[in-house]
Design an enzyme around this catalytic site. Structure first.
Site, PDB file in Angstrom:
ATOM      1  N   ASN A  81      21.327  29.201 -30.514  1.00 24.69           N
ATOM      2  CA  ASN A  81      20.012  28.576 -30.655  1.00 24.69           C
ATOM      3  C   ASN A  81      18.975  29.663 -30.886  1.00 24.69           C
ATOM      4  OD1 ASN A  81      17.943  26.514 -30.368  1.00 24.69           O
ATOM      5  ND2 ASN A  81      17.530  27.362 -28.335  1.00 24.69           N
TER       6      ASN A  81
ATOM      7  N   HIS B  16      14.934  30.340 -30.050  1.00 26.75           N
ATOM      8  CA  HIS B  16      13.797  29.853 -29.265  1.00 26.75           C
ATOM      9  C   HIS B  16      12.569  30.684 -29.642  1.00 26.75           C
ATOM     10  CE1 HIS B  16      12.011  27.616 -26.006  1.00 26.75           C
ATOM     11  NE2 HIS B  16      11.345  28.707 -25.720  1.00 26.75           N
TER      12      HIS B  16
ATOM     13  N   VAL C 228      22.144  19.871 -25.671  1.00 26.51           N
ATOM     14  CA  VAL C 228      23.493  19.684 -26.218  1.00 26.51           C
ATOM     15  C   VAL C 228      24.418  19.165 -25.115  1.00 26.51           C
ATOM     16  CG1 VAL C 228      25.450  20.856 -27.294  1.00 26.51           C
ATOM     17  CG2 VAL C 228      23.110  21.520 -27.893  1.00 26.51           C
TER      18      VAL C 228
ATOM     19  N   GLY D 160      12.731  21.925 -40.673  1.00 26.17           N
ATOM     20  CA  GLY D 160      13.920  22.577 -41.220  1.00 26.17           C
ATOM     21  C   GLY D 160      13.638  23.798 -42.071  1.00 26.17           C
ATOM     22  N   SER D 161      12.499  24.451 -41.842  1.00 34.17           N
ATOM     23  CA  SER D 161      12.243  25.649 -42.655  1.00 34.17           C
ATOM     24  C   SER D 161      13.251  26.758 -42.318  1.00 34.17           C
ATOM     25  CB  SER D 161      10.796  26.133 -42.495  1.00 34.17           C
ATOM     26  OG  SER D 161      10.570  26.662 -41.215  1.00 34.17           O
ATOM     27  N   ASN D 162      13.679  26.823 -41.068  1.00 40.28           N
ATOM     28  CA  ASN D 162      14.734  27.802 -40.736  1.00 40.28           C
ATOM     29  C   ASN D 162      16.056  27.441 -41.407  1.00 40.28           C
ATOM     30  OD1 ASN D 162      14.158  30.081 -38.668  1.00 40.28           O
ATOM     31  ND2 ASN D 162      12.930  28.348 -37.937  1.00 40.28           N
TER      32      ASN D 162
HETATM   33  C1  GAR Z   1      11.287  27.014 -34.720  1.00 39.49           C
HETATM   34  O1  GAR Z   1      10.155  27.795 -34.443  1.00 39.49           O
HETATM   35  C2  GAR Z   1      12.288  27.144 -33.594  1.00 39.49           C
HETATM   36  O2  GAR Z   1      12.266  28.379 -32.952  1.00 39.49           O
HETATM   37  C3  GAR Z   1      11.820  26.061 -32.663  1.00 39.49           C
HETATM   38  O3  GAR Z   1      11.477  24.993 -33.495  1.00 39.49           O
HETATM   39  C4  GAR Z   1      10.931  25.524 -34.705  1.00 39.49           C
HETATM   40  C5  GAR Z   1      11.531  24.760 -35.867  1.00 39.49           C
HETATM   41  O4  GAR Z   1      10.878  25.080 -37.058  1.00 39.49           O
HETATM   42  N1  GAR Z   1      12.852  25.720 -31.727  1.00 39.49           N
HETATM   43  C6  GAR Z   1      12.608  25.363 -30.467  1.00 39.49           C
HETATM   44  O5  GAR Z   1      11.467  25.271 -30.019  1.00 39.49           O
HETATM   45  C7  GAR Z   1      13.842  25.075 -29.625  1.00 39.49           C
HETATM   46  N2  GAR Z   1      13.496  24.942 -28.245  1.00 39.49           N
HETATM   47  P1  GAR Z   1      11.536  24.669 -38.459  1.00 39.49           P
HETATM   48  O6  GAR Z   1      11.931  23.198 -38.364  1.00 39.49           O
HETATM   49  O7  GAR Z   1      10.436  24.878 -39.460  1.00 39.49           O
HETATM   50  O8  GAR Z   1      12.719  25.551 -38.689  1.00 39.49           O
END
Ligand code: GAR
Length: 189
Positions: free
Chosen positions: A102, A104, A88, A12-14
């Site tokens: 989303n 990616h 989803v 969940g850093s994003n």
């Molecule tokens: C992110 O890099 C995002 O782009 C990726 O998961 C990571 C989550 O990081 N998403 C995918 O691969 C979707 N197919 P986070 O939990 O630190 O935000």
């Protein structure tokens, strides 16, 4: 006021970055973070950030309208998948047309589809000796990673890069661009 609901499956850093970005913006409300992982670190972040963090399981997501009904109560202007790894279901896509986005961690259509998430993507980019990678922000439709692209940003990959250094670079790009694109979609700022 624009309402955002976030979905995440892991760290969940994003999510945290998006929450911080809109913290002082009185036009934007982060209604909740929904997760499919009961132990996800994102729930700790929700506690710390004082945001609703809600868990749902596979059955409620795919076989009931539970998540749909929760979403309806929040009346989201945008649903943001920020590191969410499940496909989803159609009931959500049908009820929120063009309202689910989303991120990616690669340049779609390359390195998309089932199993292509997080570090798997960066390992594949390294293994194939790609000279560039990046991020793709796109609308979500019923197929993994295939909705209309909103924004792509590229970065170079050198021979010295490892999956870890690529992941770091891509994460930094996500932090920089994802909140800005969300703000543009919502026409806030
Ligand atoms: C992110 O890099 C995002 O782009 C990726 O998961 C990571 C989550 O990081 N998403 C995918 O691969 C979707 N197919 P986070 O939990 O630190 O935000």
């Amino acid at each position: 006021m624009k309402n955002i609901v976030l979905f995440a499956s892991g760290s969940g850093s994003n999510v945290e970055n998006i929450v911080q970005y809109f913290h002082e913006n009185s036009e934007v409300n982060i209604s909740a973070v929904l997760t499919n992982k009961a132990q996800a670190k994102v729930l700790d972040r929700c506690n710390r950030l004082n945001i609703n963090g809600l868990y749902f399981n596979r059955n409620s997501f795919y076989k009931t309208d539970c998540v749909l009904n929760i979403l309806k109560t929040f009346k989201p202007d945008l649903i943001v998948l920020a590191g969410f790894l499940w496909k989803v279901p159609e009931n959500l896509i049908a009820n929120f047309p063009n309202k689910i986005v989303n991120i990616h961690p690669a340049l779609l259509p390359k390195y998309g589809g089932k199993g292509m998430y997080g570090d798997n993507v960066h390992k594949a980019v390294r293994a194939n000796n790609e000279t560039e990678t990046g991020i793709t922000i796109h609308y979500v439709n019923e197929n993994y990673d295939e909705g209309a692209i909103i924004r792509q940003v590229k970065t170079s990959v050198s021979e010295d890069d490892t999956p870890e250094t690529i992941a770091h670079k891509v994460h930094q790009m996500e932090y920089e661009y994802f909140p800005k694109v969300i703000a543009q979609i919502l026409e806030v700022e």
